[in-house]
Design a protein around this motif. Structure first.
Motif, PDB file in Angstrom:
ATOM      1  N   PRO A 125       0.837  -1.205   0.000  1.00  0.00           N
ATOM      2  CA  PRO A 125       0.000   0.000   0.000  1.00  0.00           C
ATOM      3  C   PRO A 125       0.872   1.254   0.000  1.00  0.00           C
ATOM      4  CG  PRO A 125      -0.747  -1.562   1.661  1.00  0.00           C
ATOM      5  CD  PRO A 125       0.587  -2.042   1.182  1.00  0.00           C
ATOM      6  N   VAL A 126       0.459   2.253  -0.788  1.00  0.00           N
ATOM      7  CA  VAL A 126       1.226   3.497  -0.843  1.00  0.00           C
ATOM      8  C   VAL A 126       0.309   4.687  -0.583  1.00  0.00           C
ATOM      9  CG1 VAL A 126       3.080   2.659  -2.326  1.00  0.00           C
ATOM     10  CG2 VAL A 126       1.018   3.528  -3.373  1.00  0.00           C
ATOM     11  N   ASP A 127       0.727   5.513   0.389  1.00  0.00           N
ATOM     12  CA  ASP A 127       0.025   6.767   0.624  1.00  0.00           C
ATOM     13  C   ASP A 127       0.930   7.908   0.170  1.00  0.00           C
ATOM     14  OD1 ASP A 127       1.931   7.134   2.601  1.00  0.00           O
ATOM     15  OD2 ASP A 127       0.546   6.781   4.272  1.00  0.00           O
ATOM     16  N   GLU A 128       0.567   9.121   0.533  1.00  0.00           N
ATOM     17  CA  GLU A 128       1.265  10.295   0.010  1.00  0.00           C
ATOM     18  C   GLU A 128       2.651  10.492   0.604  1.00  0.00           C
ATOM     19  OE1 GLU A 128      -3.196  11.009  -0.334  1.00  0.00           O
ATOM     20  OE2 GLU A 128      -1.829  10.224   1.196  1.00  0.00           O
ATOM     21  N   THR A 129       3.025   9.707   1.612  1.00  0.00           N
ATOM     22  CA  THR A 129       4.364   9.828   2.202  1.00  0.00           C
ATOM     23  C   THR A 129       5.413   9.038   1.426  1.00  0.00           C
ATOM     24  OG1 THR A 129       4.060   7.928   3.686  1.00  0.00           O
ATOM     25  CG2 THR A 129       3.336  10.082   4.504  1.00  0.00           C
ATOM     26  N   VAL A 130       4.978   8.192   0.499  1.00  0.00           N
ATOM     27  CA  VAL A 130       5.900   7.346  -0.252  1.00  0.00           C
ATOM     28  C   VAL A 130       6.585   8.172  -1.339  1.00  0.00           C
ATOM     29  CG1 VAL A 130       6.062   5.334  -1.784  1.00  0.00           C
ATOM     30  CG2 VAL A 130       4.582   5.267   0.241  1.00  0.00           C
ATOM     31  N   GLY A 131       7.878   7.935  -1.535  1.00  0.00           N
ATOM     32  CA  GLY A 131       8.654   8.693  -2.505  1.00  0.00           C
ATOM     33  C   GLY A 131       8.437   8.229  -3.936  1.00  0.00           C
ATOM     34  N   PRO A 132       9.101   8.881  -4.884  1.00  0.00           N
ATOM     35  CA  PRO A 132       8.894   8.583  -6.304  1.00  0.00           C
ATOM     36  C   PRO A 132       9.564   7.294  -6.744  1.00  0.00           C
ATOM     37  CG  PRO A 132      10.605  10.230  -6.058  1.00  0.00           C
ATOM     38  CD  PRO A 132      10.034  10.001  -4.682  1.00  0.00           C
ATOM     39  N   GLY A 133       9.012   6.711  -7.813  1.00  0.00           N
ATOM     40  CA  GLY A 133       9.630   5.562  -8.444  1.00  0.00           C
ATOM     41  C   GLY A 133      10.750   5.999  -9.376  1.00  0.00           C
ATOM     42  N   GLY A 260       4.945  -1.978 -26.589  1.00  0.00           N
ATOM     43  CA  GLY A 260       6.282  -1.550 -26.201  1.00  0.00           C
ATOM     44  C   GLY A 260       6.375  -1.171 -24.734  1.00  0.00           C
ATOM     45  N   GLU A 261       7.113  -0.089 -24.459  1.00  0.00           N
ATOM     46  CA  GLU A 261       7.412   0.337 -23.092  1.00  0.00           C
ATOM     47  C   GLU A 261       6.158   0.633 -22.277  1.00  0.00           C
ATOM     48  OE1 GLU A 261      10.109   3.865 -20.960  1.00  0.00           O
ATOM     49  OE2 GLU A 261       9.934   3.742 -23.154  1.00  0.00           O
ATOM     50  N   PHE A 262       5.121   1.158 -22.930  1.00  0.00           N
ATOM     51  CA  PHE A 262       3.897   1.473 -22.203  1.00  0.00           C
ATOM     52  C   PHE A 262       3.274   0.241 -21.556  1.00  0.00           C
ATOM     53  CE2 PHE A 262      -0.809   1.836 -22.284  1.00  0.00           C
ATOM     54  CZ  PHE A 262      -0.940   2.760 -21.266  1.00  0.00           C
ATOM     55  N   ALA A 263       3.457  -0.932 -22.165  1.00  0.00           N
ATOM     56  CA  ALA A 263       2.876  -2.151 -21.601  1.00  0.00           C
ATOM     57  C   ALA A 263       3.382  -2.387 -20.186  1.00  0.00           C
ATOM     58  CB  ALA A 263       3.195  -3.345 -22.492  1.00  0.00           C
ATOM     59  N   ASP A 264       4.693  -2.280 -19.982  1.00  0.00           N
ATOM     60  CA  ASP A 264       5.257  -2.527 -18.653  1.00  0.00           C
ATOM     61  C   ASP A 264       4.859  -1.457 -17.653  1.00  0.00           C
ATOM     62  OD1 ASP A 264       6.805  -4.982 -18.638  1.00  0.00           O
ATOM     63  OD2 ASP A 264       8.104  -4.036 -20.113  1.00  0.00           O
ATOM     64  N   GLU A 265       4.900  -0.205 -18.065  1.00  0.00           N
ATOM     65  CA  GLU A 265       4.651   0.874 -17.112  1.00  0.00           C
ATOM     66  C   GLU A 265       3.166   1.169 -16.918  1.00  0.00           C
ATOM     67  OE1 GLU A 265       6.954   4.318 -16.994  1.00  0.00           O
ATOM     68  OE2 GLU A 265       8.739   3.408 -17.882  1.00  0.00           O
ATOM     69  N   GLY A 266       2.386   1.062 -17.988  1.00  0.00           N
ATOM     70  CA  GLY A 266       0.990   1.459 -17.900  1.00  0.00           C
ATOM     71  C   GLY A 266       0.005   0.338 -17.656  1.00  0.00           C
ATOM     72  N   LEU A 267       0.388  -0.910 -17.991  1.00  0.00           N
ATOM     73  CA  LEU A 267      -0.568  -2.012 -17.926  1.00  0.00           C
ATOM     74  C   LEU A 267      -0.121  -3.171 -17.040  1.00  0.00           C
ATOM     75  CD1 LEU A 267      -1.591  -2.164 -21.701  1.00  0.00           C
ATOM     76  CD2 LEU A 267      -2.790  -1.013 -19.827  1.00  0.00           C
ATOM     77  N   LEU A 268       1.165  -3.487 -17.046  1.00  0.00           N
ATOM     78  CA  LEU A 268       1.651  -4.648 -16.307  1.00  0.00           C
ATOM     79  C   LEU A 268       2.226  -4.284 -14.943  1.00  0.00           C
ATOM     80  CD1 LEU A 268       3.332  -6.532 -19.285  1.00  0.00           C
ATOM     81  CD2 LEU A 268       1.108  -7.006 -18.223  1.00  0.00           C
ATOM     82  N   GLY A 269       2.354  -3.001 -14.674  1.00  0.00           N
ATOM     83  CA  GLY A 269       2.745  -2.517 -13.359  1.00  0.00           C
ATOM     84  C   GLY A 269       1.586  -1.752 -12.748  1.00  0.00           C
ATOM     85  N   GLY A 270       1.708  -1.392 -11.491  1.00  0.00           N
ATOM     86  CA  GLY A 270       0.615  -0.660 -10.859  1.00  0.00           C
ATOM     87  C   GLY A 270       0.977  -0.169  -9.473  1.00  0.00           C
ATOM     88  N   GLN A 271       0.014   0.440  -8.831  1.00  0.00           N
ATOM     89  CA  GLN A 271       0.205   1.017  -7.504  1.00  0.00           C
ATOM     90  C   GLN A 271      -1.015   0.705  -6.644  1.00  0.00           C
ATOM     91  OE1 GLN A 271      -0.224   3.146 -10.259  1.00  0.00           O
ATOM     92  NE2 GLN A 271       1.920   2.986 -10.917  1.00  0.00           N
ATOM     93  N   ARG A 272      -0.770   0.244  -5.463  1.00  0.00           N
ATOM     94  CA  ARG A 272      -1.867   0.028  -4.509  1.00  0.00           C
ATOM     95  C   ARG A 272      -2.046   1.320  -3.703  1.00  0.00           C
ATOM     96  NH1 ARG A 272      -2.295  -5.183  -0.405  1.00  0.00           N
ATOM     97  NH2 ARG A 272      -4.507  -4.932   0.134  1.00  0.00           N
ATOM     98  N   ALA A 273      -2.432   2.367  -4.414  1.00  0.00           N
ATOM     99  CA  ALA A 273      -2.506   3.701  -3.822  1.00  0.00           C
ATOM    100  C   ALA A 273      -3.785   3.868  -3.011  1.00  0.00           C
ATOM    101  CB  ALA A 273      -2.439   4.762  -4.914  1.00  0.00           C
ATOM    102  N   ILE A 274      -3.642   4.453  -1.841  1.00  0.00           N
ATOM    103  CA  ILE A 274      -4.785   4.671  -0.955  1.00  0.00           C
ATOM    104  C   ILE A 274      -4.937   6.176  -0.679  1.00  0.00           C
ATOM    105  CG2 ILE A 274      -4.725   2.388   0.102  1.00  0.00           C
ATOM    106  CD1 ILE A 274      -3.199   3.594   2.435  1.00  0.00           C
ATOM    107  N   PRO A 275      -6.179   6.649  -0.512  1.00  0.00           N
ATOM    108  CA  PRO A 275      -6.436   8.090  -0.369  1.00  0.00           C
ATOM    109  C   PRO A 275      -6.337   8.561   1.074  1.00  0.00           C
ATOM    110  CG  PRO A 275      -8.508   6.922  -0.505  1.00  0.00           C
ATOM    111  CD  PRO A 275      -7.426   5.874  -0.626  1.00  0.00           C
ATOM    112  N   ALA A 276      -5.178   8.406   1.690  1.00  0.00           N
ATOM    113  CA  ALA A 276      -5.031   8.689   3.116  1.00  0.00           C
ATOM    114  C   ALA A 276      -5.374  10.137   3.458  1.00  0.00           C
ATOM    115  CB  ALA A 276      -3.604   8.351   3.566  1.00  0.00           C
ATOM    116  N   LYS A 277      -4.825  11.097   2.711  1.00  0.00           N
ATOM    117  CA  LYS A 277      -5.024  12.508   3.073  1.00  0.00           C
ATOM    118  C   LYS A 277      -6.461  12.965   2.845  1.00  0.00           C
ATOM    119  CE  LYS A 277      -1.704  15.529   2.170  1.00  0.00           C
ATOM    120  NZ  LYS A 277      -0.559  16.253   1.532  1.00  0.00           N
TER     121      LYS A 277
END
Length: 303
Positions: A125-133, A260-277
Protein backbone atom coordinates in the motif's frame (compact mmCIF):
# COMPACT_ATOMS: atom_id res chain seq x y z
CA UNK A 1 -15.62 27.88 -0.94
CA UNK A 2 -18.26 30.58 -1.24
CA UNK A 3 -21.01 29.97 -3.82
CA UNK A 4 -19.92 33.00 -5.84
CA UNK A 5 -16.24 32.02 -6.00
CA UNK A 6 -14.43 32.24 -9.32
CA UNK A 7 -12.52 29.15 -10.47
CA UNK A 8 -10.33 29.16 -13.58
CA UNK A 9 -9.92 25.80 -15.32
CA UNK A 10 -7.29 24.79 -17.87
CA UNK A 11 -7.99 21.53 -19.67
CA UNK A 12 -11.72 22.08 -19.29
CA UNK A 13 -12.73 20.11 -22.40
CA UNK A 14 -11.46 16.74 -21.21
CA UNK A 15 -13.35 14.05 -19.30
CA UNK A 16 -12.66 15.47 -15.85
CA UNK A 17 -12.64 19.12 -16.92
CA UNK A 18 -16.05 18.93 -18.57
CA UNK A 19 -17.60 17.33 -15.49
CA UNK A 20 -15.88 19.78 -13.15
CA UNK A 21 -17.08 22.84 -15.06
CA UNK A 22 -20.64 21.49 -14.99
CA UNK A 23 -20.45 20.82 -11.23
CA UNK A 24 -18.99 24.25 -10.46
CA UNK A 25 -21.68 26.05 -12.44
CA UNK A 26 -24.39 23.86 -10.89
CA UNK A 27 -23.27 25.07 -7.46
CA UNK A 28 -23.30 28.75 -8.47
CA UNK A 29 -19.59 29.28 -8.98
CA UNK A 30 -18.33 31.33 -11.87
CA UNK A 31 -16.01 29.37 -14.16
CA UNK A 32 -13.31 31.00 -16.26
CA UNK A 33 -12.22 28.54 -18.96
CA UNK A 34 -8.61 28.90 -20.09
CA UNK A 35 -8.64 27.97 -23.79
CA UNK A 36 -6.18 27.69 -26.69
CA UNK A 37 -8.49 29.31 -29.25
CA UNK A 38 -10.04 32.73 -29.58
CA UNK A 39 -12.44 33.24 -26.62
CA UNK A 40 -16.12 33.06 -27.57
CA UNK A 41 -17.51 34.81 -24.46
CA UNK A 42 -16.52 36.69 -21.31
CA UNK A 43 -16.01 33.44 -19.38
CA UNK A 44 -13.10 32.34 -21.57
CA UNK A 45 -9.52 33.57 -21.71
CA UNK A 46 -6.87 32.72 -24.30
CA UNK A 47 -3.48 31.19 -23.64
CA UNK A 48 -0.76 29.51 -25.64
CA UNK A 49 1.22 27.34 -23.23
CA UNK A 50 3.56 26.26 -26.01
CA UNK A 51 4.91 29.81 -26.29
CA UNK A 52 4.20 30.86 -22.73
CA UNK A 53 1.61 33.41 -23.87
CA UNK A 54 -0.77 34.14 -21.00
CA UNK A 55 -1.76 37.41 -19.38
CA UNK A 56 -1.80 37.03 -15.57
CA UNK A 57 -4.22 39.96 -15.41
CA UNK A 58 -6.86 37.56 -16.74
CA UNK A 59 -6.77 35.86 -13.32
CA UNK A 60 -7.64 39.00 -11.37
CA UNK A 61 -10.31 38.14 -8.81
CA UNK A 62 -9.94 34.38 -9.35
CA UNK A 63 -10.13 32.30 -6.15
CA UNK A 64 -8.59 29.10 -7.47
CA UNK A 65 -6.96 27.74 -10.63
CA UNK A 66 -7.41 24.10 -11.62
CA UNK A 67 -4.92 22.77 -14.17
CA UNK A 68 -5.97 19.52 -15.86
CA UNK A 69 -3.69 19.69 -18.92
CA UNK A 70 -1.85 16.66 -20.26
CA UNK A 71 -1.85 14.33 -23.27
CA UNK A 72 -3.21 10.83 -22.42
CA UNK A 73 -0.26 8.51 -21.73
CA UNK A 74 -2.04 5.63 -23.48
CA UNK A 75 -2.99 7.61 -26.56
CA UNK A 76 -0.42 5.83 -28.76
CA UNK A 77 2.65 3.61 -28.70
CA UNK A 78 5.51 5.33 -26.92
CA UNK A 79 8.13 6.72 -29.28
CA UNK A 80 10.78 9.23 -28.29
CA UNK A 81 8.70 11.99 -29.86
CA UNK A 82 5.51 10.93 -28.09
CA UNK A 83 7.25 10.68 -24.72
CA UNK A 84 8.50 14.22 -25.27
CA UNK A 85 4.95 15.35 -26.07
CA UNK A 86 3.81 13.83 -22.76
CA UNK A 87 6.35 16.01 -20.98
CA UNK A 88 5.67 19.12 -23.07
CA UNK A 89 1.89 18.90 -22.54
CA UNK A 90 2.35 18.83 -18.76
CA UNK A 91 5.45 20.61 -17.57
CA UNK A 92 5.41 23.74 -19.74
CA UNK A 93 1.72 24.58 -19.20
CA UNK A 94 2.09 24.00 -15.46
CA UNK A 95 5.05 26.37 -15.29
CA UNK A 96 3.08 29.04 -17.19
CA UNK A 97 0.07 28.75 -14.87
CA UNK A 98 2.13 28.56 -11.68
CA UNK A 99 3.90 31.80 -12.56
CA UNK A 100 0.63 33.48 -13.55
CA UNK A 101 -0.99 32.40 -10.27
CA UNK A 102 1.85 34.01 -8.33
CA UNK A 103 1.76 37.25 -10.32
CA UNK A 104 -2.05 37.53 -10.09
CA UNK A 105 -2.17 36.67 -6.37
CA UNK A 106 -4.46 33.64 -6.78
CA UNK A 107 -4.45 31.81 -3.42
CA UNK A 108 -5.03 28.23 -4.63
CA UNK A 109 -3.60 26.09 -7.43
CA UNK A 110 -4.99 22.58 -7.94
CA UNK A 111 -2.73 20.75 -10.38
CA UNK A 112 -3.35 17.41 -12.05
CA UNK A 113 -0.89 14.63 -11.27
CA UNK A 114 -0.93 10.83 -11.34
CA UNK A 115 -0.27 7.74 -9.22
CA UNK A 116 2.42 6.93 -11.77
CA UNK A 117 4.61 9.09 -9.48
CA UNK A 118 5.16 6.01 -7.30
CA UNK A 119 6.37 3.70 -10.08
CA UNK A 120 5.47 0.02 -9.87
CA UNK A 121 4.94 -0.69 -6.16
CA UNK A 122 3.53 -4.20 -6.30
CA UNK A 123 1.15 -5.15 -3.48
CA UNK A 124 2.56 -2.66 -0.98
CA UNK A 125 0.00 0.00 0.00
CA UNK A 126 1.23 3.50 -0.84
CA UNK A 127 0.02 6.77 0.62
CA UNK A 128 1.27 10.29 0.01
CA UNK A 129 4.36 9.83 2.20
CA UNK A 130 5.90 7.35 -0.25
CA UNK A 131 8.65 8.69 -2.50
CA UNK A 132 8.89 8.58 -6.30
CA UNK A 133 9.63 5.56 -8.44
CA UNK A 134 12.36 5.40 -11.07
CA UNK A 135 10.64 4.59 -14.36
CA UNK A 136 9.62 7.03 -17.10
CA UNK A 137 6.13 7.76 -15.73
CA UNK A 138 7.52 8.34 -12.25
CA UNK A 139 10.16 10.77 -13.53
CA UNK A 140 7.58 12.51 -15.72
CA UNK A 141 5.20 12.96 -12.80
CA UNK A 142 7.99 14.10 -10.49
CA UNK A 143 8.97 16.85 -12.94
CA UNK A 144 5.31 17.72 -13.58
CA UNK A 145 4.71 18.30 -9.89
CA UNK A 146 8.01 20.18 -9.53
CA UNK A 147 6.76 22.70 -12.10
CA UNK A 148 4.40 24.07 -9.41
CA UNK A 149 7.27 24.87 -7.04
CA UNK A 150 7.33 28.60 -7.83
CA UNK A 151 3.72 28.87 -6.62
CA UNK A 152 4.28 26.87 -3.44
CA UNK A 153 7.38 28.92 -2.61
CA UNK A 154 5.33 32.11 -3.01
CA UNK A 155 2.79 30.92 -0.43
CA UNK A 156 0.10 29.65 -2.80
CA UNK A 157 -1.75 26.60 -1.51
CA UNK A 158 -0.77 24.03 -4.11
CA UNK A 159 -2.50 20.67 -4.25
CA UNK A 160 -1.31 17.86 -6.54
CA UNK A 161 -4.06 15.40 -7.45
CA UNK A 162 -2.44 11.99 -7.98
CA UNK A 163 -5.22 10.27 -9.89
CA UNK A 164 -5.64 6.66 -11.01
CA UNK A 165 -8.07 5.12 -13.49
CA UNK A 166 -11.18 7.31 -13.74
CA UNK A 167 -14.34 5.21 -14.08
CA UNK A 168 -17.09 7.08 -15.93
CA UNK A 169 -20.45 6.18 -17.50
CA UNK A 170 -19.20 7.51 -20.84
CA UNK A 171 -15.78 8.46 -22.12
CA UNK A 172 -12.44 7.50 -20.68
CA UNK A 173 -10.89 4.05 -20.59
CA UNK A 174 -14.12 2.16 -19.91
CA UNK A 175 -15.65 3.37 -23.17
CA UNK A 176 -12.85 1.57 -25.01
CA UNK A 177 -13.04 -1.57 -22.89
CA UNK A 178 -16.81 -1.99 -22.73
CA UNK A 179 -17.32 -3.26 -26.32
CA UNK A 180 -14.72 -6.01 -25.77
CA UNK A 181 -16.17 -7.05 -22.42
CA UNK A 182 -19.70 -7.00 -23.86
CA UNK A 183 -18.57 -9.56 -26.44
CA UNK A 184 -17.08 -11.80 -23.75
CA UNK A 185 -13.55 -10.77 -24.72
CA UNK A 186 -12.65 -9.12 -21.44
CA UNK A 187 -9.28 -10.40 -20.27
CA UNK A 188 -6.87 -9.94 -17.43
CA UNK A 189 -3.49 -8.48 -18.42
CA UNK A 190 -0.40 -10.54 -17.74
CA UNK A 191 -0.68 -12.38 -14.43
CA UNK A 192 -3.38 -9.94 -13.26
CA UNK A 193 -1.69 -9.33 -9.92
CA UNK A 194 -0.76 -5.70 -10.62
CA UNK A 195 -2.83 -3.19 -8.67
CA UNK A 196 -5.22 -0.78 -10.35
CA UNK A 197 -6.07 2.32 -8.32
CA UNK A 198 -9.42 3.68 -9.50
CA UNK A 199 -11.90 6.45 -8.75
CA UNK A 200 -15.30 7.23 -10.25
CA UNK A 201 -15.70 10.45 -12.19
CA UNK A 202 -18.36 11.53 -9.71
CA UNK A 203 -16.00 11.12 -6.74
CA UNK A 204 -13.12 12.70 -8.66
CA UNK A 205 -15.15 15.85 -9.22
CA UNK A 206 -16.52 15.82 -5.67
CA UNK A 207 -12.96 15.49 -4.36
CA UNK A 208 -11.80 18.43 -6.50
CA UNK A 209 -14.59 20.62 -5.10
CA UNK A 210 -13.73 19.41 -1.60
CA UNK A 211 -10.04 20.17 -2.11
CA UNK A 212 -10.69 23.69 -3.40
CA UNK A 213 -12.67 24.48 -0.27
CA UNK A 214 -10.50 22.83 2.39
CA UNK A 215 -7.44 24.86 3.30
CA UNK A 216 -5.86 22.02 5.26
CA UNK A 217 -5.26 20.05 2.07
CA UNK A 218 -2.04 20.80 0.20
CA UNK A 219 0.82 19.01 -1.47
CA UNK A 220 0.29 15.57 -3.01
CA UNK A 221 -3.12 13.97 -2.46
CA UNK A 222 -4.09 10.56 -3.83
CA UNK A 223 -7.33 10.90 -5.78
CA UNK A 224 -8.10 7.19 -5.72
CA UNK A 225 -10.92 5.09 -4.33
CA UNK A 226 -10.53 3.58 -0.85
CA UNK A 227 -10.19 -0.02 -2.09
CA UNK A 228 -7.71 -0.49 -4.96
CA UNK A 229 -7.95 -3.87 -6.68
CA UNK A 230 -5.76 -6.05 -8.82
CA UNK A 231 -6.18 -6.16 -12.57
CA UNK A 232 -7.68 -9.65 -12.25
CA UNK A 233 -10.21 -8.44 -9.68
CA UNK A 234 -11.12 -5.45 -11.83
CA UNK A 235 -11.57 -7.66 -14.89
CA UNK A 236 -13.84 -10.06 -13.02
CA UNK A 237 -15.88 -7.20 -11.53
CA UNK A 238 -16.36 -5.57 -14.94
CA UNK A 239 -17.51 -8.88 -16.36
CA UNK A 240 -20.05 -9.28 -13.55
CA UNK A 241 -21.32 -5.74 -14.11
CA UNK A 242 -21.99 -6.59 -17.76
CA UNK A 243 -23.01 -10.20 -17.06
CA UNK A 244 -20.28 -11.49 -19.36
CA UNK A 245 -17.53 -14.09 -18.86
CA UNK A 246 -13.92 -12.99 -18.30
CA UNK A 247 -11.90 -16.19 -18.68
CA UNK A 248 -9.30 -14.87 -21.11
CA UNK A 249 -5.83 -13.52 -20.42
CA UNK A 250 -3.44 -11.46 -22.53
CA UNK A 251 0.15 -12.60 -21.96
CA UNK A 252 2.64 -9.97 -20.94
CA UNK A 253 4.90 -10.68 -23.91
CA UNK A 254 2.01 -10.02 -26.32
CA UNK A 255 1.32 -6.65 -24.70
CA UNK A 256 5.01 -5.74 -24.87
CA UNK A 257 5.13 -6.69 -28.55
CA UNK A 258 2.05 -4.62 -29.31
CA UNK A 259 2.59 -1.61 -27.05
CA UNK A 260 6.28 -1.55 -26.20
CA UNK A 261 7.41 0.34 -23.09
CA UNK A 262 3.90 1.47 -22.20
CA UNK A 263 2.88 -2.15 -21.60
CA UNK A 264 5.26 -2.53 -18.65
CA UNK A 265 4.65 0.87 -17.11
CA UNK A 266 0.99 1.46 -17.90
CA UNK A 267 -0.57 -2.01 -17.93
CA UNK A 268 1.65 -4.65 -16.31
CA UNK A 269 2.75 -2.52 -13.36
CA UNK A 270 0.62 -0.66 -10.86
CA UNK A 271 0.21 1.02 -7.50
CA UNK A 272 -1.87 0.03 -4.51
CA UNK A 273 -2.51 3.70 -3.82
CA UNK A 274 -4.78 4.67 -0.96
CA UNK A 275 -6.44 8.09 -0.37
CA UNK A 276 -5.03 8.69 3.12
CA UNK A 277 -5.02 12.51 3.07
CA UNK A 278 -8.48 12.84 1.54
CA UNK A 279 -10.05 10.56 4.13
CA UNK A 280 -8.14 12.19 7.00
CA UNK A 281 -9.54 15.56 5.86
CA UNK A 282 -13.07 14.17 6.10
CA UNK A 283 -13.88 13.40 2.48
CA UNK A 284 -16.45 10.60 2.09
CA UNK A 285 -16.62 8.58 -1.11
CA UNK A 286 -19.91 7.78 -2.81
CA UNK A 287 -18.37 4.66 -4.38
CA UNK A 288 -16.31 2.56 -1.97
CA UNK A 289 -15.75 -0.64 -3.94
CA UNK A 290 -14.92 -1.36 -7.56
CA UNK A 291 -18.24 -3.21 -7.80
CA UNK A 292 -20.11 -0.06 -6.80
CA UNK A 293 -17.99 1.99 -9.22
CA UNK A 294 -18.66 -0.29 -12.17
CA UNK A 295 -22.37 -0.52 -11.36
CA UNK A 296 -22.42 3.29 -11.45
CA UNK A 297 -20.60 3.33 -14.79
CA UNK A 298 -22.64 0.64 -16.52
CA UNK A 299 -26.14 1.44 -15.23
CA UNK A 300 -28.66 2.23 -17.98
CA UNK A 301 -29.16 5.95 -18.39
CA UNK A 302 -31.94 7.19 -16.17
CA UNK A 303 -31.24 4.72 -13.38
Amino acid sequence: MAPDSVVAVAGSSGLIGTALVYALRATDHRVLRIVRRAPSNADEVFWNPDTGEFDPAALAGVDAVVNLCGVNVGHRRWSGAFKQSLRDSRIGPTEVLANAVVEAGVPVLINASAVGYYGNTGARPVDETVGPGDNFLARLTFDWEAATAVAAEAGVRVLLTRTGLVIAPSGGVLSRLKPLFALGLGARLGNGRQYLPWITLEDQVRALLFAIGHDELSGPVNFTGPAPVTNAEFTAAFGRALNRPTVLAVPGFALRTLLGEFADEGLLGGQRAIPAKLEQAGFRFHHHTVGEALAFATAPKGD
